[in-house]
Design an enzyme around this catalytic site. Sequence first.
Site, PDB file in Angstrom:
ATOM      1  CG  ASP A  13      58.748  -6.804  -9.311  1.00 24.51           C
ATOM      2  OD1 ASP A  13      58.831  -7.145 -10.502  1.00 24.51           O
ATOM      3  OD2 ASP A  13      59.663  -6.167  -8.719  1.00 24.51           O
ATOM      4  CG  ASP A  15      64.080  -9.031 -12.053  1.00 24.80           C
ATOM      5  OD1 ASP A  15      64.829  -9.940 -11.674  1.00 24.80           O
ATOM      6  OD2 ASP A  15      63.451  -9.053 -13.132  1.00 24.80           O
ATOM      7  CD  GLU A  22      66.976  -5.418 -12.444  1.00 27.09           C
ATOM      8  OE1 GLU A  22      67.834  -5.752 -13.271  1.00 27.09           O
ATOM      9  OE2 GLU A  22      65.762  -5.352 -12.718  1.00 27.09           O
ATOM     10  N   GLY A  56      62.333  -4.378 -19.040  1.00 30.56           N
ATOM     11  CA  GLY A  56      62.460  -5.321 -20.157  1.00 30.56           C
ATOM     12  C   GLY A  56      63.856  -5.249 -20.741  1.00 30.56           C
ATOM     13  N   GLY A  57      64.513  -6.398 -20.832  1.00 31.28           N
ATOM     14  CA  GLY A  57      65.904  -6.421 -21.282  1.00 31.28           C
ATOM     15  C   GLY A  57      66.084  -5.957 -22.718  1.00 31.28           C
ATOM     16  CD  GLU A  59      61.013  -4.431 -23.995  1.00 29.98           C
ATOM     17  OE1 GLU A  59      61.922  -5.083 -23.413  1.00 29.98           O
ATOM     18  OE2 GLU A  59      59.951  -4.955 -24.360  1.00 29.98           O
ATOM     19  NE  ARG A  60      66.810  -2.262 -17.945  1.00 30.59           N
ATOM     20  CZ  ARG A  60      66.296  -3.244 -17.180  1.00 30.59           C
ATOM     21  NH1 ARG A  60      66.991  -4.339 -16.954  1.00 30.59           N
ATOM     22  NH2 ARG A  60      65.118  -3.098 -16.640  1.00 30.59           N
ATOM     23  CB  THR A 127      59.421  -6.500 -16.645  1.00 32.08           C
ATOM     24  OG1 THR A 127      58.503  -5.667 -15.963  1.00 32.08           O
ATOM     25  CG2 THR A 127      59.679  -5.924 -17.988  1.00 32.08           C
ATOM     26  CB  THR A 128      62.582 -10.791 -15.687  1.00 32.34           C
ATOM     27  OG1 THR A 128      63.845 -11.180 -16.253  1.00 32.34           O
ATOM     28  CG2 THR A 128      62.066 -11.942 -14.850  1.00 32.34           C
ATOM     29  CG  ASP A 187      61.913  -3.427  -7.010  1.00 32.32           C
ATOM     30  OD1 ASP A 187      61.077  -3.939  -7.785  1.00 32.32           O
ATOM     31  OD2 ASP A 187      63.016  -3.010  -7.390  1.00 32.32           O
TER      32      ASP A 187
HETATM   33  C1  XBP Z   1      62.509  -6.085 -14.189  1.00 30.56           C
HETATM   34  C2  XBP Z   1      63.079  -5.705 -15.456  1.00 30.56           C
HETATM   35  C3  XBP Z   1      63.686  -6.719 -16.272  1.00 30.56           C
HETATM   36  C4  XBP Z   1      65.036  -7.186 -15.829  1.00 30.56           C
HETATM   37  C5  XBP Z   1      65.708  -7.861 -16.981  1.00 30.56           C
HETATM   38  O1  XBP Z   1      61.511  -5.127 -13.832  1.00 30.56           O
HETATM   39  O2  XBP Z   1      63.026  -4.574 -15.852  1.00 30.56           O
HETATM   40  O3  XBP Z   1      63.842  -6.166 -17.536  1.00 30.56           O
HETATM   41  O4  XBP Z   1      65.831  -6.129 -15.410  1.00 30.56           O
HETATM   42  O5  XBP Z   1      64.980  -8.952 -17.373  1.00 30.56           O
HETATM   43  P1  XBP Z   1      60.362  -5.496 -12.811  1.00 30.56           P
HETATM   44  P2  XBP Z   1      64.904  -9.418 -18.911  1.00 30.56           P
HETATM   45  O6  XBP Z   1      61.040  -5.866 -11.527  1.00 30.56           O
HETATM   46  O7  XBP Z   1      59.571  -4.236 -12.650  1.00 30.56           O
HETATM   47  O8  XBP Z   1      59.559  -6.613 -13.415  1.00 30.56           O
HETATM   48  O9  XBP Z   1      66.255  -9.169 -19.511  1.00 30.56           O
HETATM   49  O10 XBP Z   1      64.577 -10.888 -18.847  1.00 30.56           O
HETATM   50  O11 XBP Z   1      63.848  -8.583 -19.565  1.00 30.56           O
HETATM   51 MG    MG Z   2      61.081  -4.886  -9.689  1.00 30.04          MG
END
Ligand code: XBP
Ligand code: MG
Length: 259
Positions: A13, A15, A22, A56-57, A59-60, A127-128, A187
Amino acid sequence: MASTANLSALLFDVDGTLADTEKEGHRVAFNQAFSDAGLDWNWDEALYGKLLKVTGGKERIKFYLAEFNKQFRAPADLDKFVKGLHLAKTDRYMQLMAEGKIPLRPGVERLLDEALSEGLRLAIVTTTTPENVTALLKSTLGRDAIKWFDVIAAGDIVPAKKPAPDIYIWAMAQMKINPSEAMAFEDSRNGLKSALDSRLKTLITINDYTAHEDFTGAAWVLDQLGEPLKPFKVLGGKVSSNVNATYVDVSLLRYLHQA
Ligand code: XBP
Ligand code: MG
């Protein structure tokens, strides 16, 4: 989850696992994009912790509007609006990475180097957005580091993001490996669920945002991977913590993988 196969691949992973991106990376980039778009939204550290529930940004952002900013009058084409904001956020994030202010977490570079020299294969499973992965790797490990990884599984490559297992399953299919040959590094609870539902043994390194989460099912839960002069702390996990190691190296991973 039988682990009789030899360990041949490590799936990382990004992030929160490779780097603490983050709080000072993604969160800041979201806020800059909001301000650039003339929005008065501010995701402070505490709110961002709540928003991390959704990966996912794009989705967030939708989760934020649905749960924390219900009064906002969104444009009729919400998808288009969110997509535009998110593109701007990715640009901002890449600029932040280019400034090189976010280092890798302890032990990450050492472990990647050792894994490669031991012939293990590496993959990114995140996910990023793919551009963000490239930007982080370039700023921390150099321009060529992206080539260390056989597969970059990122972003919208599968529609169902973590905690769904789809992205790990996709990465392993690309590598033509079985879960029994690999280990995942995560994480967060969402990441752990994704990896476990792909039948991967998983090592967790917590961070400030995820320390309180439930990591039931993880092989090991550590504060960080550790370095020779910065020993890790074992916080939990299924495997006995009765080992002499003080930092994660390939021989320790082989032990955890078989345990
Ligand atoms: C990472 C995420 C990502 C980032 C933002 O999760 O949730 O959405 O926070 O990235 P993980 P984007 O570590 O579980 O992969 O804005 O590019 O989606
Ligand atoms: Mg992560």
